[in-house]
Design an enzyme around this catalytic site. Structure first.
Site, PDB file in Angstrom:
ATOM      1  N   HIS A   1       1.349  26.746  -7.176  1.00  0.00           N
ATOM      2  CA  HIS A   1       0.121  25.954  -7.284  1.00  0.00           C
ATOM      3  C   HIS A   1      -0.872  26.679  -8.176  1.00  0.00           C
ATOM      4  O   HIS A   1      -1.112  27.873  -8.006  1.00  0.00           O
ATOM      5  CB  HIS A   1      -0.490  25.744  -5.893  1.00  0.00           C
ATOM      6  CG  HIS A   1      -1.464  24.623  -5.827  1.00  0.00           C
ATOM      7  ND1 HIS A   1      -2.663  24.638  -6.495  1.00  0.00           N
ATOM      8  CD2 HIS A   1      -1.426  23.430  -5.170  1.00  0.00           C
ATOM      9  CE1 HIS A   1      -3.327  23.522  -6.250  1.00  0.00           C
ATOM     10  NE2 HIS A   1      -2.586  22.761  -5.449  1.00  0.00           N
TER      11      HIS A   1
ATOM     12  N   ARG B   1       1.318  20.505 -11.679  1.00  0.00           N
ATOM     13  CA  ARG B   1       1.090  21.874 -11.211  1.00  0.00           C
ATOM     14  C   ARG B   1       1.935  22.914 -11.930  1.00  0.00           C
ATOM     15  O   ARG B   1       1.464  24.008 -12.219  1.00  0.00           O
ATOM     16  CB  ARG B   1       1.351  21.935  -9.698  1.00  0.00           C
ATOM     17  CG  ARG B   1       0.348  21.164  -8.901  1.00  0.00           C
ATOM     18  CD  ARG B   1       0.708  21.083  -7.439  1.00  0.00           C
ATOM     19  NE  ARG B   1      -0.345  20.406  -6.703  1.00  0.00           N
ATOM     20  CZ  ARG B   1      -0.306  20.167  -5.399  1.00  0.00           C
ATOM     21  NH1 ARG B   1       0.769  20.537  -4.700  1.00  0.00           N
ATOM     22  NH2 ARG B   1      -1.297  19.547  -4.788  1.00  0.00           N
TER      23      ARG B   1
ATOM     24  N   LEU C   1       1.785  14.833   1.748  1.00  0.00           N
ATOM     25  CA  LEU C   1       1.312  14.075   2.908  1.00  0.00           C
ATOM     26  C   LEU C   1       1.933  12.687   2.910  1.00  0.00           C
ATOM     27  O   LEU C   1       2.268  12.141   3.962  1.00  0.00           O
ATOM     28  CB  LEU C   1      -0.214  13.968   2.885  1.00  0.00           C
ATOM     29  CG  LEU C   1      -0.991  15.279   2.737  1.00  0.00           C
ATOM     30  CD1 LEU C   1      -2.482  15.042   2.947  1.00  0.00           C
ATOM     31  CD2 LEU C   1      -0.485  16.329   3.715  1.00  0.00           C
TER      32      LEU C   1
END
Length: 648
Positions: A277, A341, A452
């Protein structure tokens, strides 16, 4: 590649997706064709769910509400402490509330492209379809998503996209979503449909006649080791980023459940696909125990830059615009600071390698909000990102409203995991794997705000619809503690635990973990090469040898013993690290988060080799001393055509 490192086995394939219909009809067709379990029979069946993050919590709640008997296991004191609670930036869904061109197909396209064409089209399209239902589910639960002035749900952008599809609750989206799943789970516990096992860690899988039928677990408070049985087992235990020691994961996050299931026959897919990240607070000292993430959502308004000249150590506020390099905006004008990323991380590494990094040791770049504060006003920036700014200030002692944040890439997420088919069933019948614990949806790089989405999609919508195909043959014959497979698994766990205690050497589990993590970061981190990976594969067996001869674990296993817990997890990390390096060495291409120095474009971008490596690498465990077996699942692209990724 020397054959002593691995052997090649038979190809593997996912046969569960209905390929006789178009991709937009496959999920609905699978649900219709799949066999069902009637309500009366559900009451006779038991399902074990290990883990209570977004995937595990939502799955246990949904299966309990459907009428199954569910046994839920978690090693924390409360399901609310699952690592999902730490997710900050948001959750994707193809709602197109902004009317900016989003759609299910665009989310599908962005995800396949973002994963650098190393994910399955079928799974990704299903994820995009289900995404629109997740938001409705969570709003109904009372999740307090951010809203616009008129009351509609707000959206923002994340890396790898040119639309706004990310729903968020300030910088606490994971927390709010987890609390929604937790409340649903607690409701089923109160109703008697879910049996809870808090502070209990799975240490082995029980396989009977080729089917997953239970687990061996240790009570982390009393030390009691026990067996638990069910008709099916669901693993939702998250990723293995802590193999690197320093990561953005919670300290307790580990690979033990999936690794021990792997050793019982579950294939492990693409272990080398790990995500770095780009937006993390830099390492501060040699004895730091974990890293803290700054949400990718900050790149919506923050601008990433470094000084143009090497060694420019001036206060960033004293460096004029003409002497700053907004390198992401310069290199990728179409996406700017919102590139995926893996790309943002590599470019940060590149400018730091050039000597233009900032902060201690030159391992940092600036994330600057001065322009956003001037354009929007400080109150608007506080409303969007206030809690993230507060967290940064508390950790660093610097005020990000007046001084640019300093960030640097860090290990965050793992796209690899246990291999599953379209039904989310592993290569062991009866064992299903959901969320980050499986490999299925993100290819070689996960786009932000998709973790998520996948966790809740798997738990609320996919698993409850696909597990019925397997359970339709049940309920299966009961298994008891006396069954030879249960006795063998229990004794195996007890033997290993006692072995860890009996070594009585001089080094702590943490010292081995730190050494292994540094080795993996240096040799199998943001950049890998033939030379670095071979060095790692020479050193890891030496670390393993010393671990099993010089480990020091104090206390006993009949009581609370966190050193013992850590030792078992480190033993698994050492074995997993070796497989990660073998996988990275055999994949002689760059794709997404897997960047081989020998395989890059003239511009320094990842260069895939689709002719030789367009497949999932599914690894089979073999007895100790034998090389692992590689099974290849061919990847075919019918709707998103293979192309060199470009975000320029």
């Amino acid at each position: 590649m020397p054959l002593d490192l691995f052997n090649v086995g038979e190809p593997i394939a996912d046969t569960k997706a209905p390929m006789d219909v178009s991709i937009g009809e496959r999920w609905s067709t699978r649900r219709f064709r799949g066999r069902l379990v009637n309500p009366a029979n559900r009451r006779k069946m038991t399902i074990i769910v290990v883990g209570t993050g977004l995937a595990g919590g939502s799955a246990a709640a949904t299966l309990g509400e459907a009428g199954y008997k569910v046994k839920s296991f978690w090693y924390q004191d409360s399901p609310r402490r699952a690592h999902s609670v730490a997710a900050q930036g948001g959750i994707n869904a193809a709602k197109n509330y902004r009317n900016d061109g989003d759609s299910v197909h665009r989310l599908f396209y962005d995800t396949v492209k973002g994963g650098d064409f190393r994910s399955r089209e079928n799974n990704v399209h299903r994820l995009a379809e289900v995404s629109v239902n997740i938001i409705d589910q969570c709003v109904a639960q009372g999740v307090p998503f951010a809203r616009e002035y008129g009351g509609l749900l707000d959206n923002r952008s994340f890396g790898g996209t040119q639309v706004s599809r990310t729903f968020y609750a300030r910088g606490q989206t994971g927390q709010q979503l987890l609390y929604g799943a937790y409340q649903a789970l607690e409701r089923q516990i109160a109703a008697g449909n879910v049996e809870q096992h808090a502070r209990t860690e799975m240490l082995d899988l029980i396989v009977v006649d080729g089917r997953a039928r239970g687990i061996v677990a240790r009570d982390l408070v009393t030390g009691e080791i026990s067996t638990h049985f069910a008709d099916a087992v669901v693993l939702a235990t998250g990723g293995y980023g802590n193999v690197f020691y320093l990561s953005t994961n919670a300290k307790g996050s580990n690979a033990t459940a999936i690794w021990r299931a792997h050793k019982k026959g579950a294939y492990f897919a693409n272990p080398c696909y790990t995500q770095i990240h780009p937006t993390c607070i830099p390492v501060k000292g040699d004895y730091q125990s974990k890293l803290t993430l700054m949400s990718e959502s900050l790149r919506n308004d923050g601008r990433v830059w470094v000084p143009k000249e090497r060694g420019d150590n001036r206060d960033p506020r004293e460096i004029p615009e003409s002497e700053r390099d907004y390198y992401l905006e310069r290199i990728y004008p179409s996406f700017g600071n919102l590139v995926p990323r893996d790309i943002a991380s590599r470019q940060a590494k590149n400018v730091c390698d050039e000597g233009r990094g900032v902060g201690a040791g030159g391992l940092g770049v600036y994330l600057d909000f001065a322009e956003a504060i001037e354009r929007l006003g400080r109150p608007a920036v506080e409303a969007k990102y206030g809690n993230l700014f507060d967290m940064y200030a508390q950790i660093t002692g610097e005020d990000p409203y007046s001084v640019p944040m300093r960030i640097y890439p860090a290990v965050h997420y793992t796209m690899g995991g246990l291999w599953v088919d379209y039904d989310l069933q592993s290569s062991i019948p009866g064992m299903f794997v959901i969320g980050e614990a499986n490999f299925s949806d993100h290819g070689a790089n996960r786009l932000g705000a998709s973790a998520l989405m996948q966790g809740l999609a798997d738990g609320y919508f996919v698993l409850p619809a696909t597990i019925t195909e397997y359970l339709a043959d049940g309920p299966f014959d009961k298994v008891t503690d006396e069954h030879p497979a249960a006795v063998e698994a229990l004794q195996g766990v007890q033997t290993q635990v006692q072995k860890l205690l009996d070594i009585n050497g001089t080094r702590t589990p943490a010292s081995f973990h730190r050494e292994l993590g540094q080795l993996m970061w240096d040799m199998c981190g943001m950049e890998r090469s033939e030379e670095s990976l071979r060095k790692a594969l020479d050193r890891i067996p030496e670390i393993r040898q010393e671990f099993w001869t010089n480990l020091k674990v104090t206390g006993d296993w009949h009581s609370f013993n966190q050193t013992l817990e850590h030792a078992g997890r480190v033993a698994d990390f050492i074995e997993l690290a070796e497989l990660m390096c073998i996988d990275a060495l055999h994949r002689r291409e760059s794709c997404g988060g897997h960047f081989r120095a020998e395989s890059q474009t003239p511009e320094g971008e990842a260069l895939r080799d689709d002719e030789n490596f367009a497949y999932v690498a599914a690894w089979e465990w073999t007895p100790e001393g034998q090389p692992p077996v590689l099974h290849k699942e061919a990847l075919e692209y019918e709707y998103v055509h293979l192309a060199q990724r470009s975000y320029k």
